[in-house]
Design a protein around this motif. Structure first.
Motif, PDB file in Angstrom:
ATOM      1  N   TRP A 288     -11.703 -17.035 -13.003  1.00 51.42           N
ATOM      2  CA  TRP A 288     -10.975 -18.045 -12.219  1.00 51.42           C
ATOM      3  C   TRP A 288     -11.474 -18.008 -10.786  1.00 51.42           C
ATOM      4  N   ILE A 289     -11.143 -19.045 -10.029  1.00 47.31           N
ATOM      5  CA  ILE A 289     -11.611 -19.103  -8.637  1.00 47.31           C
ATOM      6  C   ILE A 289     -11.091 -17.914  -7.829  1.00 47.31           C
ATOM      7  N   THR A 290      -9.876 -17.460  -8.127  1.00 44.90           N
ATOM      8  CA  THR A 290      -9.344 -16.326  -7.363  1.00 44.90           C
ATOM      9  C   THR A 290     -10.248 -15.108  -7.521  1.00 44.90           C
ATOM     10  N   GLY A 291     -10.766 -14.921  -8.733  1.00 47.78           N
ATOM     11  CA  GLY A 291     -11.696 -13.823  -8.957  1.00 47.78           C
ATOM     12  C   GLY A 291     -13.013 -14.011  -8.204  1.00 47.78           C
TER      13      GLY A 291
ATOM     14  N   VAL B  32       2.011 -12.585   1.417  1.00 39.80           N
ATOM     15  CA  VAL B  32       1.315 -13.837   1.708  1.00 39.80           C
ATOM     16  C   VAL B  32       1.305 -14.705   0.455  1.00 39.80           C
ATOM     17  N   ASP B  33       2.008 -15.830   0.529  1.00 41.43           N
ATOM     18  CA  ASP B  33       2.062 -16.792  -0.579  1.00 41.43           C
ATOM     19  C   ASP B  33       0.976 -17.820  -0.285  1.00 41.43           C
ATOM     20  N   THR B  34      -0.150 -17.684  -0.996  1.00 42.23           N
ATOM     21  CA  THR B  34      -1.355 -18.430  -0.626  1.00 42.23           C
ATOM     22  C   THR B  34      -1.541 -19.659  -1.503  1.00 42.23           C
ATOM     23  N   TRP B  35      -1.542 -20.829  -0.892  1.00 44.44           N
ATOM     24  CA  TRP B  35      -1.804 -22.058  -1.657  1.00 44.44           C
ATOM     25  C   TRP B  35      -3.262 -22.466  -1.487  1.00 44.44           C
ATOM     26  N   TRP B  36      -3.908 -22.714  -2.603  1.00 40.13           N
ATOM     27  CA  TRP B  36      -5.277 -23.235  -2.574  1.00 40.13           C
ATOM     28  C   TRP B  36      -5.669 -23.626  -3.985  1.00 40.13           C
ATOM     29  N   GLN B  37      -6.913 -24.032  -4.187  1.00 40.91           N
ATOM     30  CA  GLN B  37      -7.346 -24.575  -5.485  1.00 40.91           C
ATOM     31  C   GLN B  37      -8.807 -24.206  -5.747  1.00 40.91           C
ATOM     32  N   THR B  38      -9.205 -24.332  -6.997  1.00 46.98           N
ATOM     33  CA  THR B  38     -10.617 -24.150  -7.353  1.00 46.98           C
ATOM     34  C   THR B  38     -11.482 -24.992  -6.415  1.00 46.98           C
TER      35      THR B  38
ATOM     36  N   TRP C  43       6.152 -26.600   1.683  1.00 48.06           N
ATOM     37  CA  TRP C  43       6.678 -26.154   0.388  1.00 48.06           C
ATOM     38  C   TRP C  43       5.915 -26.944  -0.672  1.00 48.06           C
ATOM     39  N   ILE C  44       5.168 -26.240  -1.503  1.00 50.00           N
ATOM     40  CA  ILE C  44       4.386 -26.930  -2.535  1.00 50.00           C
ATOM     41  C   ILE C  44       5.310 -27.166  -3.727  1.00 50.00           C
ATOM     42  N   VAL C  45       5.353 -28.409  -4.179  1.00 49.12           N
ATOM     43  CA  VAL C  45       6.237 -28.722  -5.299  1.00 49.12           C
ATOM     44  C   VAL C  45       5.514 -28.505  -6.626  1.00 49.12           C
ATOM     45  N   GLY C  46       4.199 -28.718  -6.636  1.00 55.37           N
ATOM     46  CA  GLY C  46       3.429 -28.547  -7.876  1.00 55.37           C
ATOM     47  C   GLY C  46       2.639 -29.802  -8.169  1.00 55.37           C
ATOM     48  N   ARG C  47       1.947 -29.792  -9.306  1.00 54.80           N
ATOM     49  CA  ARG C  47       1.052 -30.909  -9.637  1.00 54.80           C
ATOM     50  C   ARG C  47       1.844 -32.186  -9.848  1.00 54.80           C
TER      51      ARG C  47
ATOM     52  N   LEU D 172      -1.165 -29.346 -16.119  1.00 56.95           N
ATOM     53  CA  LEU D 172      -0.074 -28.379 -16.248  1.00 56.95           C
ATOM     54  C   LEU D 172      -0.486 -27.073 -15.602  1.00 56.95           C
ATOM     55  N   ASN D 173       0.508 -26.287 -15.237  1.00 58.29           N
ATOM     56  CA  ASN D 173       0.236 -24.971 -14.674  1.00 58.29           C
ATOM     57  C   ASN D 173       0.993 -23.963 -15.532  1.00 58.29           C
ATOM     58  N   ILE D 174       0.262 -23.372 -16.463  1.00 55.48           N
ATOM     59  CA  ILE D 174       0.887 -22.467 -17.425  1.00 55.48           C
ATOM     60  C   ILE D 174       0.465 -21.048 -17.096  1.00 55.48           C
TER      61      ILE D 174
ATOM     62  N   HIS E  47      -2.381 -20.823 -14.874  1.00 55.25           N
ATOM     63  CA  HIS E  47      -3.656 -21.384 -15.313  1.00 55.25           C
ATOM     64  C   HIS E  47      -3.543 -22.890 -15.455  1.00 55.25           C
ATOM     65  N   ARG E  48      -4.578 -23.570 -15.002  1.00 50.92           N
ATOM     66  CA  ARG E  48      -4.562 -25.028 -15.073  1.00 50.92           C
ATOM     67  C   ARG E  48      -4.984 -25.505 -16.440  1.00 50.92           C
ATOM     68  N   LEU E  49      -4.271 -26.490 -16.932  1.00 51.32           N
ATOM     69  CA  LEU E  49      -4.598 -27.040 -18.242  1.00 51.32           C
ATOM     70  C   LEU E  49      -4.308 -28.534 -18.203  1.00 51.32           C
TER      71      LEU E  49
HETATM   72  C1  WTA Z   1      -1.164 -24.417  -7.806  1.00 50.83           C
HETATM   73  C2  WTA Z   1      -5.778 -21.347  -7.996  1.00 50.83           C
HETATM   74  C3  WTA Z   1       2.178 -23.316  -5.125  1.00 50.83           C
HETATM   75  C4  WTA Z   1      -1.282 -25.814  -7.217  1.00 50.83           C
HETATM   76  C5  WTA Z   1      -6.087 -20.704  -6.634  1.00 50.83           C
HETATM   77  C6  WTA Z   1      -2.781 -26.028  -7.159  1.00 50.83           C
HETATM   78  C7  WTA Z   1       0.074 -23.135  -6.041  1.00 50.83           C
HETATM   79  C8  WTA Z   1      -3.255 -25.320  -8.399  1.00 50.83           C
HETATM   80  C9  WTA Z   1      -0.187 -21.996  -5.239  1.00 50.83           C
HETATM   81  C10 WTA Z   1      -4.675 -24.839  -8.273  1.00 50.83           C
HETATM   82  C11 WTA Z   1       0.857 -21.530  -4.368  1.00 50.83           C
HETATM   83  C12 WTA Z   1      -1.945 -22.448  -6.437  1.00 50.83           C
HETATM   84  N1  WTA Z   1       2.019 -22.227  -4.352  1.00 50.83           N
HETATM   85  N2  WTA Z   1       1.249 -23.776  -5.978  1.00 50.83           N
HETATM   86  N3  WTA Z   1       0.734 -20.443  -3.603  1.00 50.83           N
HETATM   87  N4  WTA Z   1      -1.447 -21.599  -5.520  1.00 50.83           N
HETATM   88  N5  WTA Z   1      -1.033 -23.376  -6.777  1.00 50.83           N
HETATM   89  O1  WTA Z   1      -7.494 -24.428  -9.258  1.00 50.83           O
HETATM   90  O2  WTA Z   1      -0.672 -26.733  -8.091  1.00 50.83           O
HETATM   91  O3  WTA Z   1      -6.499 -22.576 -10.668  1.00 50.83           O
HETATM   92  O4  WTA Z   1      -3.149 -27.395  -7.177  1.00 50.83           O
HETATM   93  O5  WTA Z   1      -6.566 -22.462  -8.157  1.00 50.83           O
HETATM   94  O6  WTA Z   1      -2.362 -24.199  -8.541  1.00 50.83           O
HETATM   95  O7  WTA Z   1      -5.030 -24.041  -9.370  1.00 50.83           O
HETATM   96  P1  WTA Z   1      -6.464 -23.383  -9.444  1.00 50.83           P
END
Ligand code: WTA
Length: 649
Positions: free
Chosen positions: A314-317, A415-421, A516-520, A525-527, A530-532
Motif C-alpha cells: 500500500w502507499i503507506t508502506g 497524529v491522525d494523518t489524512w492522505w491518499q495513494t 474533519w474527513i467524512v469519507g469517500r 469503499l473503505n474496508i 483498504h480501498r475497493l
Molecule cells: C481515507 C491511504 C479519514 C480517505 C493513505 C482517502 C482517511 C482514502 C484518512 C485513501 C484519515 C485515509 N482520516 N480518512 N486519516 N486517511 N483516509 O489511497 O477516504 O489507500 O481518500 O491511501 O482513505 O486511501 P489510500
C-alpha cells in the motif's frame, strides 16, 4: 463509520495538546512557527520548496526550475538529476549512520534480523547488479509480489537505483489481479518469494505468480526469494533464485542519476469505475514530500525506532516504511505476520522487546485491539513509545480515546494523518509538538497543502457545513498521471473542478477551522482501511456464469469501518441457495483477492433502478444498513422492487 459515530464526531469537543515535555524536544514546537512556515509554503510555494529541496535532497545536478504547472500536469525541479536510492542509502554512508540499523525485522515465527545502512547498501547493490545482468534498467517495469520481509524493501530500492519502475502488488491479491497489473504496466521482471508466514502457516506466493505469469507474455524473468523453504516449482530459464543470483555479483554498485520527473513507481488503486488505476509517482518531488512529512509529522530523532504496521503493498508502506524514513536515516522496525499470532499482544510484545518509539497503524486495527481486550495490552509496559499515528480511514473518537489511554498512556501525541495513494504523502495532519488535537479530526494542512471544502460549483462552504474536499495548489508528491491513461487521470481528478485536484472525499471544517474527513463520496469503499471500488466487485460478480446483475455497497461496520454487501440477481432457471452464496464469495476472492470477499451476499428478484436503468446504490445502501428507505424515490422505475428487498429483512 456508523451514523452513531458521525453524531459522536460532530459532538466531539475534547481537545488534547502536546505535553510541555514533548513540545520542548519537538522538531517543530510552536503554533506560531507552524503558521509562519505554512503561510510561506502556500503564499510562496516555490521559495519554500526550493529551500526544502536544497536542504533535504542530495542532487547530482542542480535543478533550474522549481515548478512548471500546466494543470493538471506538474513538473517539479526541472533540469535537476538525482538517484532516489542514493538518497535513502549512500548518503548515510561515511557518517555516523553507516552502522546504524536501517531495518530491524521480525518474522512471524520470531526470527529477527538487523540490517545496517552499510548492509543495506550491499544488499541493494547486489540486486541492482542482478537487474543489470538481466537487462532490467531505466524505465523498465518490475512487479514486486512479496511478503513483508527486508527483501521487499531491497527490491524497491534496487529498482530506484537502476531507474526501473516498480509496481508493488499486495500479497493478498489474487493471480487474476496480479496478472492484470503486470499486463497493464508491461512488467518484464516479477520479484516474489516462495511464501510468507501468516497465522502460523506458510502462505505460498510463487504458485500465484506462476498462474499470473502464464497469461502475461511481457514477463521475461521471475526472481524468487527463499523465505519459508516450502516446495516451489522453478521454470528453467525464466525463474531464478534470489540467493543464487546475488551470490555471483559484486556487492557494490555505482548508481546513475535520473531526472527529477523520472518515474519511480506505479501503484494500483481502486477507483469508482472500471479496473484499478495505475497511479504514477516520480522521483524528486515524491521523495521530498515523503521525507519532509516524515521528519515533521513523526518528529523523527536519531534514536527513534519507528514501526508502521502497513504492508509495503500500500502507499503507506511506500512512503512511511521505505522512502520517507530511510531518506531520513531512521531505524524502521518491520514485522512480517498477523497482529494476533501467537496471541493478541504480538505488537505490544514487539514494541517492548525492540524499544519502539513511534507506532503508526490504522483505525480498523485499533478497533480490533479494543475488541480483543485491554488485558493483552496491560501485560506490556509500552514505555518506549512517544508518538502514535493513525491512517487509512476516519478514526472514531472512541477508538482515538482508547488509543490515547491504553497505548499512549495519555502522554503520546496522536497524529491522525489524512492522505491518499494519489497524494503520495501526508496532507492533513496534526504536528505532534504543535497541534491541539480533537479526537476524530485530522486537524490542519501540512506544509504546501491548500485543502478547501467546496460545493458542487467549487465555492467554499461556510464553516460547519460539509462539502467536497479539493486541493487548490499542486504539491511535489502529487501523482503525475495514471499509467497509460492520461485521459482517465484528467477525468477522475481534474474535471469536477477544472484544473483543481478533487480528492473524492467529503469533509467539513468546524468553527475553529479543523478539518474533519467524512469519507469517500464516490463509489469507492473503505474496508478495513483498504480501498475497493464497487465497480470492480460488480464486474467480478457478473463474470460468474450464474449471475445476471450485481450491485455492491458498503454497510457501516464497527470493526472494519465498512463491510461489503452485494445484491445479486441470478440468471433465469438458476436456483438460489446458501451454497451459491459461498460460491460467489469465493469467486470474488479468486477474481480480486481475499480482501474483496463480500461479507454478505443477498439475492434479489430485481435491483432498484432509475428510469434510465442506473442502479440506485443509495437505496441499496439504506437497505443493507437495515434502514427504512428515505429520500427521493420518484426517479425509481418500480418501487415494488424496494418493497420486496425490505420485506426480506
Ligand atoms: C481515507 C491511504 C479519514 C480517505 C493513505 C482517502 C482517511 C482514502 C484518512 C485513501 C484519515 C485515509 N482520516 N480518512 N486519516 N486517511 N483516509 O489511497 O477516504 O489507500 O481518500 O491511501 O482513505 O486511501 P489510500
Amino acid at each position: 463509520m456508523t451514523d452513531q459515530t458521525i453524531t459522536s464526531v460532530s459532538r466531539e469537543k475534547r481537545v488534547f495538546g502536546p505535553s510541555a515535555e514533548f513540545q520542548r524536544q519537538a522538531n517543530l514546537g510552536s503554533m506560531a512557527a507552524y503558521k509562519r512556515l505554512y503561510r510561506e509554503s502556500v503564499n510562496s510555494p516555490e521559495k519554500f520548496w526550493d529551500r526544502q529541496a536544497k536542504d533535504l535532497l542530495v542532487w547530482r545536478k542542480p535543478y533550474t526550475d522549481v515548478l512548471k504547472w500546466k494543470a493538471p500536469h506538474a513538473k517539479w525541479f526541472g533540469g535537476g538529476t538525482l538517484n532516489v536510492a542514493e538518497n535513502c542509502i549512500d548518503r548515510h554512508l561515511g557518517t555516523e549512520r553507516e552502522n546504524k540499523a536501517a531495518l530491524i525485522f521480525e518474522g512471524e515465527p520470531g526470527d529477527v534480523r538487523t540490517i545496517t545502512y552499510r548492509q543495506l547498501y550491499f544488499e541493494v547493490s547486489r540486486l541492482a547488479n542482478v537487474f543489470t545482468d538481466l537487462g532490467v534498467g531505466k524505465g523498465d517495469r518490475v512487479a514486486i509480489y512479496m511478503p513483508m520481509v527486508p527483501e521487499a524493501v531491497f527490491a524497491m530500492l534496487a529498482c530506484a537505483r537502476v531507474g526501473a519502475i516498480h509496481t508493488v502488488v499486495f500479497g493478498g491479491f489474487s493471480a487474476e489481479s496480479l496478472k492484470d497489473r503486470i499486463i497493464d504496466c508491461g512488467a518484464k521482471l516479477v520479484i516474489t518469494a516462495d511464501g510468507g508466514w501468516r497465522r502460523g502457516k506458510v502462505f505460498p506466493l510463487k504458485p500465484t505468480v506462476d498462474e499470473a505469469v502464464a497469461k502475461a507474455k511481457c514477463v521475461e524473468h521471475v526472481l524468487v526469494h527463499q523465505r519459508c523453504g516450502n516446495e516451489v516449482p522453478m521454470r528453467a530459464k525464466r525463474d531464478i533464485w534470489w540467493h543464487e543470483a546475488t551470490a555471483e555479483v559484486a556487492n557494490t554498485h555505482k548508481a546513475k542519476a535520473f531526472t527529477s520527473e523520472h518515474p519511480l513507481f506505479i501503484l494500483y488503486t481502486s477507483g469508482s469505475t472500471g479496473k484499478p488505476k495505475g497511479v504514477l509517482h516520480t522521483s524528486a518531488g515524491y521523495l521530498l514530500g515523503s521525507k519532509l512529512s516524515s521528519k515533521y509529522v513523526f518528529d523523527l530523532k536519531e534514536n527513534d525506532r519507528y514501526f508502521c504496521t502497513a504492508d509495503i503493498g500500500w502507499i503507506t508502506g511506500h512512503s512511511y516504511v521505505v522512502y520517507g524514513l530511510l531518506s531520513n536515516g531512521a531505524t524502521v522496525f518491520m514485522y512480517e505476520g498477523a497482529p494476533n499470532q501467537p496471541g493478541p499482544d504480538r505488537f505490544w510484545d514487539m514494541i517492548d522487546r525492540h524499544g519502539v518509539t513511534i507506532f503508526y497503524t490504522a483505525p480498523t486495527a485499533i478497533r480490533a485491539f479494543m475488541k480483543w481486550g485491554d488485558e493483552h495490552v496491560k501485560k506490556h509496559s509500552l514505555k518506549s513509545l512517544r508518538l502514535l499515528g493513525s491512517v487509512g480511514e476516519p478514526i472514531n473518537p472512541e477508538a482515538w480515546m482508547w488509543y490515547h489511554k491504553n497505548i499512549g498512556k495519555k502522554k503520546c501525541p496522536i497524529v491522525d494523518t489524512w492522505w491518499q495513494t494519489e497524494t503520495g504523502s501526508i496532507m492533513i495532519t496534526p504536528l505532534p509538538g504543535v497541534t491541539e488535537c480533537k479526537p476524530g479530526s485530522a486537524t490542519f494542512p501540512f506544509f504546501g497543502v491548500q485543502p478547501k471544502v467546496v460545493d458542487d460549483l467549487g465555492h467554499e462552504v461556510p464553516l460547519g457545513s460539509a462539502g467536497k474536499l479539493i486541493i487548490a495548489q499542486p504539491w511535489p508528491s502529487m501523482l503525475r498521471t495514471l499509467w497509460g491513461d492520461d485521459k482517465r487521470f484528467k477525468e477522475t481528478y481534474f474535471s469536477d473542478f477544472p484544473g483543481i485536484y478533487f480528492t473524492g472525499d467529503g469533509a467539513r471544517r468546524d468553527e475553529d477551522g479543523y478539518f474533519w474527513i467524512v469519507g469517500r463520496i464516490d463509489d469507492v469503499l473503505n474496508i478495513s482501511g483498504h480501498r475497493l471500488g464497487t465497480a470492480e466487485v460488480e464486474s467480478a460478480l457478473v463474470a460468474h456464469p450464474k449471475v445476471a446483475e450485481a450491485a455492491a455497497v458498503g454497510r457501516p461496520d464497527d470493526l472494519k469501518g465498512q463491510s461489503l454487501v452485494v445484491f445479486v440477481t441470478v440468471k433465469s432457471g438458476i436456483e438460489v441457495s446458501d451454497e451459491l452464496k459461498a460460491e460467489l464469495r469465493n469467486h470474488v476472492g479468486k477474481e480480486i483477492g481475499a480482501i474483496a470477499k463480500p461479507d454478505e451476499v443477498r439475492f434479489a428478484a430485481a435491483l432498484p433502478k432509475t428510469r434510465s436503468g442506473k442502479i440506485m446504490r443509495r437505496i441499496l445502501k439504506q437497505i443493507a444498513a437495515g434502514q427504512l428507505v428515505k429520500g427521493d424515490t420518484t426517479t425509481l422505475e418500480d418501487f415494488s422492487v424496494v418493497a420486496a428487498l425490505q420485506a426480506e429483512d
